[in-house]
Motif scaffolding. Structure first.
Motif, PDB file in Angstrom:
ATOM      1  N   GLU A  85      57.709 -38.713  10.305  1.00 28.76           N
ATOM      2  CA  GLU A  85      56.865 -37.657  10.866  1.00 28.76           C
ATOM      3  C   GLU A  85      55.431 -38.125  11.057  1.00 28.76           C
ATOM      4  O   GLU A  85      54.757 -37.718  11.999  1.00 28.76           O
ATOM      5  N   SER A  86      54.957 -38.990  10.172  1.00 25.14           N
ATOM      6  CA  SER A  86      53.558 -39.401  10.269  1.00 25.14           C
ATOM      7  C   SER A  86      53.354 -40.582  11.223  1.00 25.14           C
ATOM      8  O   SER A  86      52.220 -40.962  11.486  1.00 25.14           O
ATOM      9  N   HIS A  87      54.412 -41.180  11.746  1.00 26.00           N
ATOM     10  CA  HIS A  87      54.270 -42.264  12.731  1.00 26.00           C
ATOM     11  C   HIS A  87      54.889 -41.802  14.042  1.00 26.00           C
ATOM     12  O   HIS A  87      56.112 -41.826  14.186  1.00 26.00           O
ATOM     13  N   SER A  88      54.049 -41.399  15.002  1.00 22.65           N
ATOM     14  CA  SER A  88      54.576 -40.767  16.213  1.00 22.65           C
ATOM     15  C   SER A  88      55.258 -41.759  17.150  1.00 22.65           C
ATOM     16  O   SER A  88      55.914 -41.368  18.105  1.00 22.65           O
ATOM     17  N   ASN A  89      55.113 -43.062  16.894  1.00 19.20           N
ATOM     18  CA  ASN A  89      55.720 -44.042  17.811  1.00 19.20           C
ATOM     19  C   ASN A  89      57.179 -44.349  17.465  1.00 19.20           C
ATOM     20  O   ASN A  89      57.897 -44.929  18.268  1.00 19.20           O
ATOM     21  N   LEU A 113      67.268 -42.148  20.592  1.00 21.47           N
ATOM     22  CA  LEU A 113      67.042 -40.709  20.705  1.00 21.47           C
ATOM     23  C   LEU A 113      65.586 -40.422  21.058  1.00 21.47           C
ATOM     24  O   LEU A 113      64.704 -41.266  20.868  1.00 21.47           O
ATOM     25  N   SER A 114      65.340 -39.196  21.567  1.00 27.82           N
ATOM     26  CA  SER A 114      63.959 -38.783  21.818  1.00 27.82           C
ATOM     27  C   SER A 114      63.281 -38.521  20.475  1.00 27.82           C
ATOM     28  O   SER A 114      63.932 -38.423  19.437  1.00 27.82           O
ATOM     29  N   SER A 148      65.055 -37.384  17.108  1.00 28.42           N
ATOM     30  CA  SER A 148      65.006 -38.343  15.999  1.00 28.42           C
ATOM     31  C   SER A 148      64.710 -37.625  14.698  1.00 28.42           C
ATOM     32  O   SER A 148      65.420 -37.788  13.696  1.00 28.42           O
ATOM     33  N   ILE A 149      63.643 -36.802  14.717  1.00 26.96           N
ATOM     34  CA  ILE A 149      63.240 -36.103  13.498  1.00 26.96           C
ATOM     35  C   ILE A 149      64.328 -35.125  13.059  1.00 26.96           C
ATOM     36  O   ILE A 149      64.661 -35.030  11.879  1.00 26.96           O
ATOM     37  N   ASN A 150      64.925 -34.434  14.064  1.00 27.97           N
ATOM     38  CA  ASN A 150      65.992 -33.491  13.754  1.00 27.97           C
ATOM     39  C   ASN A 150      67.161 -34.157  13.055  1.00 27.97           C
ATOM     40  O   ASN A 150      67.668 -33.651  12.050  1.00 27.97           O
TER      41      ASN A 150
END
Lengths: 333, 148
Positions: free
Chosen positions: A213-217, A234-235, A239-241
């Motif tokens: 979550e803290s690295h947006s790349n 994944l987008s 990815s986070i999901n």
């Protein structure tokens, strides 16, 4: 002394064992038949590998991405190079073996000794390389997350190289911070004597989620191979999901239970097939050493025939032959 | 100890003077083949990534055609090349390093035909079954799911 190439006084007679129906001695023919049966064992393993691969044909790990390491060259991606080197070593030791057999035909003890020695060295280098290959594979390099369904999710980012955008893997250590944990490894001494667990991963899934979550790349890559023959990326949102909803276990390296490179079957077959082959090479080296000492002691000189060298040579070439197939089906195809 | 060796390879195209020379010649050939495999494996040319033929559509003859040309229809040319080169290497290891070339025809056939027949049979059965299991897992109404 004449145990293998004996003159039994039955030469020329149809019965009694002096006859050589196929112009090959008993020992050599039996070695050939052993090789046939061993070839069938190996093809059973390789065909089982093919079966499992066809079963998961759209999500099988890509060997080029797994075996990229070369000793002393840290951090460089050099797929195939080291395995090609190992293949060459084994072919080379096959050559010295056949040269030893040839020298044996000429009853040249000095040359047989030298070539047998070189063959043993070649075999030892090969077994050592395989041990290194195993160690690298077990240790792993990037780390991954296993989902509830047993799928592997890997991490990476898009990087631009000379105008070309490429997906490059990122190791867990590069974006995840390990926090203080209460959880300690459960050992036999701290509870029931018959229950224990393996080494705990360096990170927890919660820590990986935080890092992601803290690295947006950073994006997540799944096991599924797309139409271009690459793994699906994944987008950011997905990815986070995926990590949040399905992530269950942090996987570092590979063993018989989990495998950070993809399906655990891949690791199982890797250990089993290369292990079985490595065991053959090892026993080949041991047999070669025994024959080597027999050559030095002059056993075959006295026996008047170096056929033993020929027989162990057949086995050694067979080991090389199997490796040619393992190389193709594990690393190339 | 006069051991007769056949010193011709490639159907008599290359003839060596001695057995030792033949061994080095075969080594050179095997090294070249391995080098080709490695270079192809690293660069993976795009031309070789898609199958050369599309499956035939239609009745019985089309199915027969698909079976006969299965190597060209269902396999990437790159993989086909790898497998063919492997068999070439296996041939020269067996024939020249293991001296199969110098054995009697009967021994050669006993060893080679038995192994080749059984291995082909095994591979056919297992790969066919593996592909079938894949279809079972991946149809639209599959009862098994693993995307979680």
């Amino acid at each position: 002394m004449d145990t293998t190439v004996a003159n039994t006084g039955t030469e020329g007679k149809a019965w009694g064992g002096g006859n050589k129906p196929l112009k090959a001695s008993y020992g050599k023919m039996m070695m050939w038949f052993f090789i046939v049966s061993d070839a069938l064992t190996f093809s059973g393993f390789l065909a089982a590998y093919g079966f499992s691969r066809f079963k998961f044909i759209d999500s099988w790990p890509i060997a080029d991405e797994v075996f990229t390491h070369v000793p002393f060259l840290h951090g460089q991606e050099l797929p195939m190079i080291y395995v090609a080197f190992m293949t060459f070593i084994l072919i080379m030791s096959s050559v010295t073996m056949v040269l030893a057999v040839d020298a044996g035909h000429h009853m040249n003890k000095a040359k047989v000794t030298i070539y047998m020695f070189l063959t043993i060295i070649g075999g030892a280098i090969f077994v050592g390389s395989q041990a290194w290959e195993w160690a690298t594979f077990i240790k792993g390099d990037y780390g991954a997350i296993q989902t509830k369904g047993g799928n592997i999710l890997q991490f990476g980012e898009y990087v631009e190289h000379d105008g070309e955008t490429k997906f490059e893997r990122i190791a867990l250590a590069d974006f995840v911070t390990a926090e203080a944990k209460d959880r300690t490894q459960h050992q036999r001494k701290s509870g029931l004597w018959f229950s224990s667990e393996g080494t705990l991963p360096t990170y927890t899934v919660a820590e990986v989620t935080k890092g992601l979550e803290s690295h947006s790349n950073i994006l997540v890559r799944t096991q599924i191979i797309n139409d271009e023959g690459e793994k699906t990326v994944l987008s950011r949102e997905e990815s986070i999901n995926q990590i949040k909803n399905n992530g269950k276990l942090v996987v570092e390296g590979a063993n018989l239970h989990v495998n950070e490179y993809g399906t655990s079957l891949f690791a199982d077959f890797f250990f089993f097939i290369t292990g079985f082959h490595g065991f053959h090479v090892f026993s080949g080296v041991v047999i070669n050493i025994i024959i080597f000492f027999n050559v030095i002691l002059g056993t075959y000189e006295r026996r008047g025939s170096y056929e033993m060298v020929e027989k162990v040579g057949l086995y050694w070439h067979f080991v090389d032959l199997v490796w040619v197939f393992v190389f193709t089906f594990f690393y190339l195809v | 100890m006069a051991h007769e060796h056949k010193l011709e390879i490639f159907q008599g195209l290359v003839k060596f003077k001695s057995n030792t020379q033949k061994i080095w010649g075969v080594l050179l050939f095997l090294t070249i083949v391995t080098a080709i495999e490695v270079v192809l494996g690293i660069y993976k040319p795009d031309v070789l990534a898609t199958a050369w033929m599309t499956p035939f559509e239609g009745g019985f003859l089309a199915t027969l055609g698909n079976i006969i040309f299965s190597g060209f229809i269902y396999m990437k040319p790159l993989n086909l090349i790898f497998i063919l080169l492997t068999i070439v290497k296996a041939y020269y290891i067996t024939w020249d390093f293991m001296h199969m070339r110098d054995e009697t025809k009967a021994l050669r056939r006993m060893v080679v035909w038995t192994a080749v027949f059984l291995i082909c049979y095994l591979i056919f059965i297992l790969l066919q079954e593996g592909g079938y299991v894949f279809d079972v897992y991946n149809t639209d109404d599959a009862l098994i799911k693993n995307d979680f």
